[in-house]
Design a protein around this motif. Structure first.
Motif, PDB file in Angstrom:
ATOM      1  N   LEU A  34      19.921 -10.705  -2.929  1.00 54.06           N
ATOM      2  CA  LEU A  34      19.698 -10.574  -4.369  1.00 54.06           C
ATOM      3  C   LEU A  34      18.365 -11.194  -4.781  1.00 54.06           C
ATOM      4  CD1 LEU A  34      23.285 -11.342  -5.710  1.00 54.06           C
ATOM      5  CD2 LEU A  34      22.118  -9.114  -5.695  1.00 54.06           C
ATOM      6  N   LYS A  35      18.045 -12.352  -4.208  1.00 47.89           N
ATOM      7  CA  LYS A  35      16.757 -12.984  -4.527  1.00 47.89           C
ATOM      8  C   LYS A  35      15.589 -12.103  -4.089  1.00 47.89           C
ATOM      9  CE  LYS A  35      18.149 -17.700  -4.875  1.00 47.89           C
ATOM     10  NZ  LYS A  35      17.665 -19.023  -4.996  1.00 47.89           N
ATOM     11  N   LYS A  36      15.705 -11.498  -2.904  1.00 47.88           N
ATOM     12  CA  LYS A  36      14.642 -10.608  -2.421  1.00 47.88           C
ATOM     13  C   LYS A  36      14.506  -9.375  -3.299  1.00 47.88           C
ATOM     14  CE  LYS A  36      14.879 -12.056   2.370  1.00 47.88           C
ATOM     15  NZ  LYS A  36      15.272 -11.719   3.737  1.00 47.88           N
ATOM     16  N   MET A  37      15.601  -8.995  -3.953  1.00 51.14           N
ATOM     17  CA  MET A  37      15.590  -7.828  -4.843  1.00 51.14           C
ATOM     18  C   MET A  37      15.210  -8.223  -6.275  1.00 51.14           C
ATOM     19  SD  MET A  37      19.040  -6.014  -3.391  1.00 51.14           S
ATOM     20  CE  MET A  37      18.946  -4.596  -4.451  1.00 51.14           C
ATOM     21  N   GLN A  38      14.755  -9.471  -6.443  1.00 51.84           N
ATOM     22  CA  GLN A  38      14.277  -9.990  -7.726  1.00 51.84           C
ATOM     23  C   GLN A  38      15.385 -10.273  -8.744  1.00 51.84           C
ATOM     24  OE1 GLN A  38      11.037 -10.953  -7.826  1.00 51.84           O
ATOM     25  NE2 GLN A  38      11.042 -10.238  -5.710  1.00 51.84           N
ATOM     26  N   TYR A  39      16.627 -10.452  -8.293  1.00 56.24           N
ATOM     27  CA  TYR A  39      17.706 -10.920  -9.176  1.00 56.24           C
ATOM     28  C   TYR A  39      17.688 -12.445  -9.129  1.00 56.24           C
ATOM     29  CZ  TYR A  39      19.457  -6.140  -9.206  1.00 56.24           C
ATOM     30  OH  TYR A  39      19.589  -4.785  -9.359  1.00 56.24           O
ATOM     31  N   LYS A  40      16.883 -13.037  -9.966  1.00 56.99           N
ATOM     32  CA  LYS A  40      16.624 -14.474  -9.885  1.00 56.99           C
ATOM     33  C   LYS A  40      17.644 -15.324 -10.634  1.00 56.99           C
ATOM     34  CE  LYS A  40      11.780 -13.444  -9.500  1.00 56.99           C
ATOM     35  NZ  LYS A  40      10.940 -13.996  -8.537  1.00 56.99           N
ATOM     36  N   ALA A  41      18.480 -14.725 -11.474  1.00 59.60           N
ATOM     37  CA  ALA A  41      19.421 -15.488 -12.290  1.00 59.60           C
ATOM     38  C   ALA A  41      20.680 -15.900 -11.517  1.00 59.60           C
ATOM     39  CB  ALA A  41      19.830 -14.687 -13.519  1.00 59.60           C
ATOM     40  N   VAL A  42      20.872 -15.388 -10.316  1.00 61.00           N
ATOM     41  CA  VAL A  42      22.071 -15.694  -9.529  1.00 61.00           C
ATOM     42  C   VAL A  42      21.809 -16.942  -8.691  1.00 61.00           C
ATOM     43  CG1 VAL A  42      23.681 -14.847  -7.786  1.00 61.00           C
ATOM     44  CG2 VAL A  42      22.702 -13.260  -9.460  1.00 61.00           C
TER      45      VAL A  42
END
Length: 84
Positions: free
Chosen positions: A26-34
């Motif tokens: 998720l972080k690599k996919m730019q979902y930074k809020a998780v």
């Protein structure tokens, strides 16, 4: 009819490599809020109509403890839904 929705997850003290892998993706996919991901299992139990709420609760807790979870590393929560 009554249904029980049972959620089984690893205890917070147990390493969750699958959850960590998902979080990293998720972080690599730019979902930074998780901030954290914990994976688990979900069960839906259709319960007999003859059970009242107290009996249904006891039955679901027994099933979750004895069958659906490994109490050493997992914990569970559930909710009962009437009229489903």
């Amino acid at each position: 009819m009554m249904k029980a929705h049972v959620y089984v997850t690893l205890k917070k003290t147990v390493l969750d490599p699958q959850g960590q892998t998902i979080q990293n993706a998720l972080k690599k996919m730019q979902y930074k809020a998780v901030n954290d991901v914990r994976q688990g299992k979900y069960f839906v139990l259709d319960l007999d109509n003859s059970l009242d709420a107290a009996a249904a609760k006891a039955e679901v807790e027994s099933i979750a403890k004895d069958v659906l979870t490994n109490p050493v590393i997992e914990e569970f929560s559930y909710k009962l839904e009437e009229g489903a």
